[in-house]
Write a protein that holds these residues in place. Structure first.
Motif, PDB file in Angstrom:
ATOM      1  N   GLU A 171       0.837  -1.212  -0.042  1.00 17.97           N
ATOM      2  CA  GLU A 171      -0.191   0.031  -0.073  1.00 17.97           C
ATOM      3  C   GLU A 171       0.766   1.213   0.141  1.00 17.97           C
ATOM      4  O   GLU A 171       1.999   1.378   0.739  1.00 17.97           O
ATOM      5  N   ARG A 172       0.382   2.315  -0.642  1.00 24.54           N
ATOM      6  CA  ARG A 172       1.279   3.642  -0.763  1.00 24.54           C
ATOM      7  C   ARG A 172       1.426   3.927   0.635  1.00 24.54           C
ATOM      8  O   ARG A 172       0.166   4.172   1.433  1.00 24.54           O
ATOM      9  N   PHE A 173       2.407   4.429   1.071  1.00 21.83           N
ATOM     10  CA  PHE A 173       2.636   5.092   2.605  1.00 21.83           C
ATOM     11  C   PHE A 173       2.603   6.623   2.309  1.00 21.83           C
ATOM     12  O   PHE A 173       3.678   6.935   1.886  1.00 21.83           O
ATOM     13  N   THR A 174       1.712   7.196   2.983  1.00 22.34           N
ATOM     14  CA  THR A 174       1.764   8.671   2.800  1.00 22.34           C
ATOM     15  C   THR A 174       2.709   9.177   3.744  1.00 22.34           C
ATOM     16  O   THR A 174       3.053   8.975   4.617  1.00 22.34           O
ATOM     17  N   VAL A 175       3.072  10.663   3.280  1.00 22.80           N
ATOM     18  CA  VAL A 175       4.147  11.360   4.144  1.00 22.80           C
ATOM     19  C   VAL A 175       3.563  11.390   5.670  1.00 22.80           C
ATOM     20  O   VAL A 175       2.289  12.153   5.447  1.00 22.80           O
ATOM     21  N   GLY A 176       4.156  11.423   6.500  1.00 23.03           N
ATOM     22  CA  GLY A 176       3.598  11.790   7.805  1.00 23.03           C
ATOM     23  C   GLY A 176       2.860  10.734   8.657  1.00 23.03           C
ATOM     24  O   GLY A 176       2.656  10.548   9.637  1.00 23.03           O
ATOM     25  N   GLN A 177       2.560   9.456   7.896  1.00 19.21           N
ATOM     26  CA  GLN A 177       1.925   8.210   8.227  1.00 19.21           C
ATOM     27  C   GLN A 177       2.793   7.696   9.260  1.00 19.21           C
ATOM     28  O   GLN A 177       4.005   7.444   8.799  1.00 19.21           O
ATOM     29  N   LYS A 178       2.335   6.870  10.438  1.00 17.82           N
ATOM     30  CA  LYS A 178       3.188   6.360  11.249  1.00 17.82           C
ATOM     31  C   LYS A 178       2.572   4.840  11.423  1.00 17.82           C
ATOM     32  O   LYS A 178       1.325   4.723  11.705  1.00 17.82           O
ATOM     33  N   GLY A 179       3.582   3.877  11.403  1.00 16.05           N
ATOM     34  CA  GLY A 179       3.089   2.739  11.117  1.00 16.05           C
ATOM     35  C   GLY A 179       2.770   1.939  12.706  1.00 16.05           C
ATOM     36  O   GLY A 179       1.920   1.087  12.850  1.00 16.05           O
ATOM     37  N   SER A 180       3.418   2.619  13.573  1.00 19.22           N
ATOM     38  CA  SER A 180       3.204   1.900  14.895  1.00 19.22           C
ATOM     39  C   SER A 180       3.858   2.727  16.006  1.00 19.22           C
ATOM     40  O   SER A 180       4.712   3.628  15.791  1.00 19.22           O
ATOM     41  N   SER A 181       3.031   2.817  17.119  1.00 16.29           N
ATOM     42  CA  SER A 181       3.507   3.688  18.156  1.00 16.29           C
ATOM     43  C   SER A 181       4.774   3.297  18.670  1.00 16.29           C
ATOM     44  O   SER A 181       5.325   4.058  19.350  1.00 16.29           O
ATOM     45  N   ALA A 182       4.978   2.022  18.637  1.00 21.03           N
ATOM     46  CA  ALA A 182       5.942   1.406  19.265  1.00 21.03           C
ATOM     47  C   ALA A 182       7.395   1.173  18.305  1.00 21.03           C
ATOM     48  O   ALA A 182       8.505   1.436  18.726  1.00 21.03           O
ATOM     49  N   GLU A 237      -5.215  12.811  13.550  1.00 24.04           N
ATOM     50  CA  GLU A 237      -5.015  11.361  12.870  1.00 24.04           C
ATOM     51  C   GLU A 237      -5.135  11.413  11.220  1.00 24.04           C
ATOM     52  O   GLU A 237      -4.429  10.375  10.584  1.00 24.04           O
ATOM     53  N   LYS A 238      -5.715  12.315  10.980  1.00 27.16           N
ATOM     54  CA  LYS A 238      -5.785  12.431   9.371  1.00 27.16           C
ATOM     55  C   LYS A 238      -4.382  12.604   9.067  1.00 27.16           C
ATOM     56  O   LYS A 238      -4.128  12.082   7.755  1.00 27.16           O
ATOM     57  N   THR A 239      -3.235  13.104   9.391  1.00 33.43           N
ATOM     58  CA  THR A 239      -2.003  13.111   8.836  1.00 33.43           C
ATOM     59  C   THR A 239      -1.303  12.047   9.188  1.00 33.43           C
ATOM     60  O   THR A 239      -0.716  11.262   8.474  1.00 33.43           O
ATOM     61  N   VAL A 240      -1.277  11.403  10.717  1.00 31.48           N
ATOM     62  CA  VAL A 240      -0.519  10.204  11.043  1.00 31.48           C
ATOM     63  C   VAL A 240      -0.978   9.074  10.815  1.00 31.48           C
ATOM     64  O   VAL A 240      -0.388   7.920  10.734  1.00 31.48           O
ATOM     65  N   LYS A 241      -2.365   9.093  10.555  1.00 28.63           N
ATOM     66  CA  LYS A 241      -3.055   7.777  10.164  1.00 28.63           C
ATOM     67  C   LYS A 241      -2.882   6.636  11.315  1.00 28.63           C
ATOM     68  O   LYS A 241      -2.549   5.532  10.974  1.00 28.63           O
ATOM     69  N   HIS A 242      -2.914   7.268  12.452  1.00 28.45           N
ATOM     70  CA  HIS A 242      -2.594   6.301  13.482  1.00 28.45           C
ATOM     71  C   HIS A 242      -3.245   7.078  14.858  1.00 28.45           C
ATOM     72  O   HIS A 242      -3.027   8.088  15.333  1.00 28.45           O
ATOM     73  N   ASP A 243      -4.426   6.333  15.243  1.00 31.83           N
ATOM     74  CA  ASP A 243      -5.186   6.929  16.359  1.00 31.83           C
ATOM     75  C   ASP A 243      -4.463   7.089  17.607  1.00 31.83           C
ATOM     76  O   ASP A 243      -4.475   8.210  18.157  1.00 31.83           O
ATOM     77  N   VAL A 244      -3.663   6.094  18.179  1.00 30.92           N
ATOM     78  CA  VAL A 244      -3.043   6.217  19.504  1.00 30.92           C
ATOM     79  C   VAL A 244      -1.989   7.266  19.394  1.00 30.92           C
ATOM     80  O   VAL A 244      -1.961   8.271  20.023  1.00 30.92           O
TER      81      VAL A 244
END
Lengths: 432, 432, 432, 432
Positions: A254-265, D64-71
């Motif tokens: 999947e396209r990973f957008t700028v600013g997106q975070k995959g995991s809080s850890a 969340e709209k930017t980081v795509k991660h709720d926590v």
């Protein structure tokens, strides 16, 4: 309806404003048909239309708290706004004439919104299937390396499925495009079938063949079943994306957008969360099917047990599927494909997928099929256990070399031959 | 498959003998197509056909215990029986080419068996609807007396639903009439699309547009969904029979055969057990839908998780529905109808169902709809509480008599008028 | 019941012979209780017992064809075999007294057969969890490499789930261990509650608190829901096996027996078909839940719609689950584990899973969490794109090295530290 | 969540404000436990608590709209509000530590809200069962007149079922009262099990035995299955109300409030719409079970497919059931019972329900059971066909009168005897 999963058009479609506006449209269409039949003074409907009433859902619900009947509350409110002429509305009709006809109008519209999205998904799949016509990829059955195909073929398979879904959805829309204005138990006791026909035609609907107090619920069951089948098709695609994106496979993601975070850890992660989400949503759309089927067997001329079910599943299942189709289209369009990873995974199999070609060549020499199978399996197993290259092991096996020359054996290891029909297959999906 | 609920044709259809015979038919059809393509020596198929092999399921299952693969076990057995020429069978094919094509053949045949039964049910409903065109009956919504209709209209409603089901079933059969002979991952690596087309045509099937290792499972999901919709329609009819046969209603009942016993404890009972049974069976047919939908999202080019599901639901759901349709037909044909009880129940309502006619008459005099409603409700409630006959109470209410003459009021109480459209409605169902 | 998926004990349990034998056991237990209450001549039951009747299912079904009532057919047959004294059987009882009490006996026994198998599965999981306590493995979320764990922890997770399932199954057995001998509508009109209590106790059951004509069906719904939860747990394990066995993962695989063939087309394949089969079977067990829930709302004191449902799902769901548990146990016991592949997959991640340790170390130096996250993500993304080793890239980043000495950074990359609690976790599952 | 079917407490419980507040509570509980373990500076949690942060859901969703991660969005927002000390929150934790622990807190609270309502329903049923201990009523099986019972017994049956449901719900709450603070893949890589234990205890939860990245989903499947069983019990009650209120039965009906209107077309109607609504809602609650079961088999240490499912079914199923329980309680409390109608329906059966007593009396005289059955059936059928009173027909049958004196026959027709155990039965339900 979870706002998170509801596209704006669906939020509007299922709002109380749209609902009451649709009720009014049904009442006015019926009123006009009754005017033509001289049951109601001519001009009533157009006069009410001219008032451009602004229905107030809050007020209707307030009245409903007293009368405990939604359509009566609605009619009372219309009479508040439009004055005495509104008493001509709903003449000889029963609540379900309004409710079921309105529901048909809304479901037809929902279907149209879904069809547009499904067409977009088909277009996206077409483009990507065409783009990757000749991108070799490892075919897998049981999650195990099988024979080569192309990524275009895989996408064409999803495309063909989605095209079937589009045809099913159109058929389901046709089935649901049925209203009724036939009175309390469907006998036209105070109306005439011609009125129903005219009013429904104005709304783009046909009359129910034989209605009870309501439109028959097998139509709705067929509609919701169709939604679930579409959702299952999206789930199949999403499941495959999840597999392609696995760390060990890495063939597409999947396209990973700028600013997106995959995991809080774990800052390094890029997860196929959109596709996983689609798998979850398909469970929700699927969950509407059984209640819709349970709604069919209403008692006698109707009971109202279906109503609460439809209040939930009609907006929920259509909106969720609308969201799924949009998301799936965006995944298809943005899918980052790694042809070199596909090639690497193909290579890693060590040409074992040519085993069938070798087996067939052996059978052609007159060897019984099962013997050929066992002969090839012998070298395959040794290759898997790291005892050498499959091709070499076969060549070194006297039972093989006695039957197949080195050249003949070599011809069995031909990727181009294996993929020779890719274009034909893909074109079947693109062109239908 | 519960033998109790399995008609003989379905027992035969889903026997292991029919299964293996169908596999052989598929192999031979493919073999013939390959002969024409010069991939296999001409005459192979006809020579094997000429042997009229008697396949032995027990032997095949014995071999399967060792090889743990059903198609390989089958081929081994065929080779045992037919000798070396059998090695030409299955050339370039994968197990699923045989299995999925055979499944299509069997499901098409199952659908045909179901369609015959559904047509018989439609005929029975047509006859009884026609017979009871003008048998007045109390229409009920919410289980509460509503307005009159005729028993013929009610049956015509079930007929119209069953006719829709027949159309759906035919469409589902068309969708499932698809096989594949396209090799391991659907690429025709060792075959040619023309061979598939020729072989499938001989079996009455079309090729899958784009197959993976298997035919796409959305087709099967659509098929099983359709079965569940048919079953739900039967359930609706059966539910109504149960209501008609209630002690307090007594309007119709299942034929009670000589020698039958209603209860081990209560010798006087005649219970609608056939109809109750149909309600239970519809739950079972419905239960096949979700697994069929869950089967769609196979991994990559396929996994085999769908197989065990289909082994169960294909025979079970089709047989159960076949049994349901036979039983429903027999209930319709044998239904003992009590027109006098229908009339008595109509009478018992004390003409309250003419309340809408009175209300409409009051509205015609210029009274606002809601006022008319309340005026009529006033007398209706008094009648319900036993304070008099509804007609008389209305006549005695000055707010009514001021607006409606005794004659005008009398005209509102006209059963013939209420049922004027019965023929038109019934004919819509009979003639479509 | 598909013989393929039915362990012998379940075939016996659900045979018609066992069914009728159980009915007789119930009748005799009731008879003995009635003898003590002087309702029936003393010694009747023991005299019939002494005859050691051989019930003939075929004969009973023949009689049923005439009387259309299974229990009456059974009693008639018993009277044929045992003579006039058999007329004392079933005194004051209704069919459901026999049927529901027998069903309880059979479901209790089915549950016991399942519990034995579930215990065996727990033992197998315990052994393998213990064996692989310290076998490092890559933990994955979303199918993407996450942080390390041990294979023992993974198996301990499945073990803990199965132990919960065992507790649930025992609770469900307790709920279902309820019969009734309370007559036609549960009023003990011709019996006495003490008779029911004594008879049921002899069968290992308790009386229903308040029965209608039948034992309440919420008990059965709870039972079948429990089976589906167990099946879902098995499905989770099977899904993981399928992932471990994927060609690209290769960390564990189902034992491949001598003579087994993976594919009719591809001799080299070793497919996780047993696990895939378990995934399919879990769909079938799950499919029993909704019908069981739909059976709860019987009309008044009962209708018989539940009966056909239970005829199907009671044998099917219990047998399938029994088969699943046996197969799962055998997969666990035979699972071929490749620790070196696990290590290789761990290594391939390039230590990215230590990113969290680095981030926490950075936070400890006073850096805000989000800044630390972004700092670590920067190097992680570069490592993923092949620009160097994660550890080196971090060391070379001045924003990191300013805060963490080379030693401090090194301490973040410690597998032993990451797995320090493995024993504690595993022991929690093993010991409860 | 349909506001129409959502009690206010559930709307609050599932609001985004409550969700984020619960997340913060979990973070602070974990923080305090880490303070005690010296992983975080002492006083951090209490300092943040002292700030009494007002979380703004809109702002969180914007991030969340930017980081795509709720926590991560939530933590970023908390840091915005609470300043740098907030960076100590979430130390060594993964998102699921917060999400799953919070979900447990919310589901436990939902269960408590449901239990209160279920207790109220039980109390209402107790009161009405006690009130109608001795109100004779016709028992019906198959919708057909069977033997007499009392309305109190019927209500006691529903009470006993609801009490079982209460026990099940408490057990399900206990199962779901489990959180996890164990890090990315459940290994406590950056924490210590003791921290989890302390933090969860502060929230009223226990630690998951072996967690993956998430709490195991079999717990949730068990929870939602339980909700569906409760809903099915409510459906059974509602179905019976609908039967009692049928026009032809008329034994009890829902309270009709002042101002309520039954039908827009038919002013005289009083429909059991609340009960019909409960039947529909039970289908919706039931529809949550299969998705919950499908959520169990997450891939490896988790995928996120369950999340969207739970976003929908957790609020929906709990709220709908809460609404159902309130509505059911209000129906029970307001149910208008017509003992005279019950008596009239009993009378209408013409004492046929004493047929079993007569049959047993005949058997006591030495007649074989089946002969007695046929003897009684003979008169019963004649009575049903209007040839006389059942009692008289029996007396006039020489085969009967030869065996039973007029007195002995008369003793078989005794209502008091038939209902002798009513108190004992009802007390079993009231007292447990």
């Amino acid at each position: 309806m979870l706002s998170r999963y509801t596209p704006p058009e669906f939020a509007t479609l299922w709002s109380s404003t749209t609902r009451y506006t649709t009720w009014l449209a049904v009442e006015l269409a019926a009123c006009e048909a009754m005017e033509e039949a001289d049951l109601v003074p001519g001009g009533t409907a157009s006069a009410i239309r001219a008032q451009q009433l602004t229905l107030q859902p809050v007020r209707i619900e307030e009245i409903e708290k007293t009368v405990k009947h939604d359509v009566i509350a609605f009619l009372t409110h219309v009479e508040e706004l439009a004055g005495p002429q509104a008493r001509w509305l709903h003449r000889g009709m029963t609540s379900s004439d309004v409710l079921d006809t309105s529901l048909a109008v809304l479901l037809v519209e929902a279907s149209r919104l879904l069809e547009v999205r499904l067409e977009a998904l088909c277009q996206a799949l077409s483009r990507r299937a065409d783009e990757h016509r000749h991108t070799p990829m490892l075919g897998r059955s049981h999650g195990i390396a099988a024979e080569p195909l192309t990524f275009g073929i895989v996408l064409a398979g999803h495309l063909a499925e989605m095209r079937r879904c589009l045809a099913r959805l159109r058929a389901a829309r046709d089935e649901i495009a049925v209203g009724k204005i036939a009175g309390a138990v469907g006998t036209y006791a105070h109306l005439d079938p011609s009125i129903e026909e005219r009013a429904l035609a104005a709304l783009g609907l046909r009359p129910e063949t034989v209605s009870t107090q309501v439109v028959a619920r097998d139509r709705h069951a067929a509609f919701f079943s169709t939604l679930a089948i579409v959702a299952a098709g999206v789930e199949r695609f999403a499941t495959n994306v999840r597999h392609w994106q696995r760390s060990e496979v890495g063939e597409a993601e999947e396209r990973f957008t700028v600013g997106q975070k995959g995991s809080s850890a774990m800052p390094h992660k890029r997860n196929p969360i959109l596709s996983e989400n689609l798998c979850g949503l398909s469970r929700l759309v699927r969950a509407a099917v059984v209640p819709a089927l349970e709604d069919v067997a209403l008692w006698h001329e109707r009971d109202i047990s279906h109503s609460s079910v439809e209040r939930a599943i009609a907006p929920d299942a259509t909106s969720l599927l609308g969201f799924m189709l949009e998301r799936a289209t965006s995944i298809v369009e943005g899918l980052v494909v790694y042809p070199e990873a596909m090639q690497r995974n193909l290579d890693r199999v060590g040409e074992l997928f040519f085993s069938e070609a070798v087996m067939l060549a052996l059978v052609s020499t007159g060897l019984p099929r099962q013997s050929a199978y066992e002969l090839v399996q012998r070298s395959a197993m040794r290759a898997i256990h790291g005892e050498g290259r499959f091709r070499d092991l076969l060549g070194a096996d006297p039972d093989v070399s006695r039957r197949l020359s080195s050249d003949a054996l070599g011809r069995c290891f031909d990727l181009a031959h294996a993929l020779a029909h890719a274009d034909a297959i893909i074109d079947r999906a693109l062109k239908t």
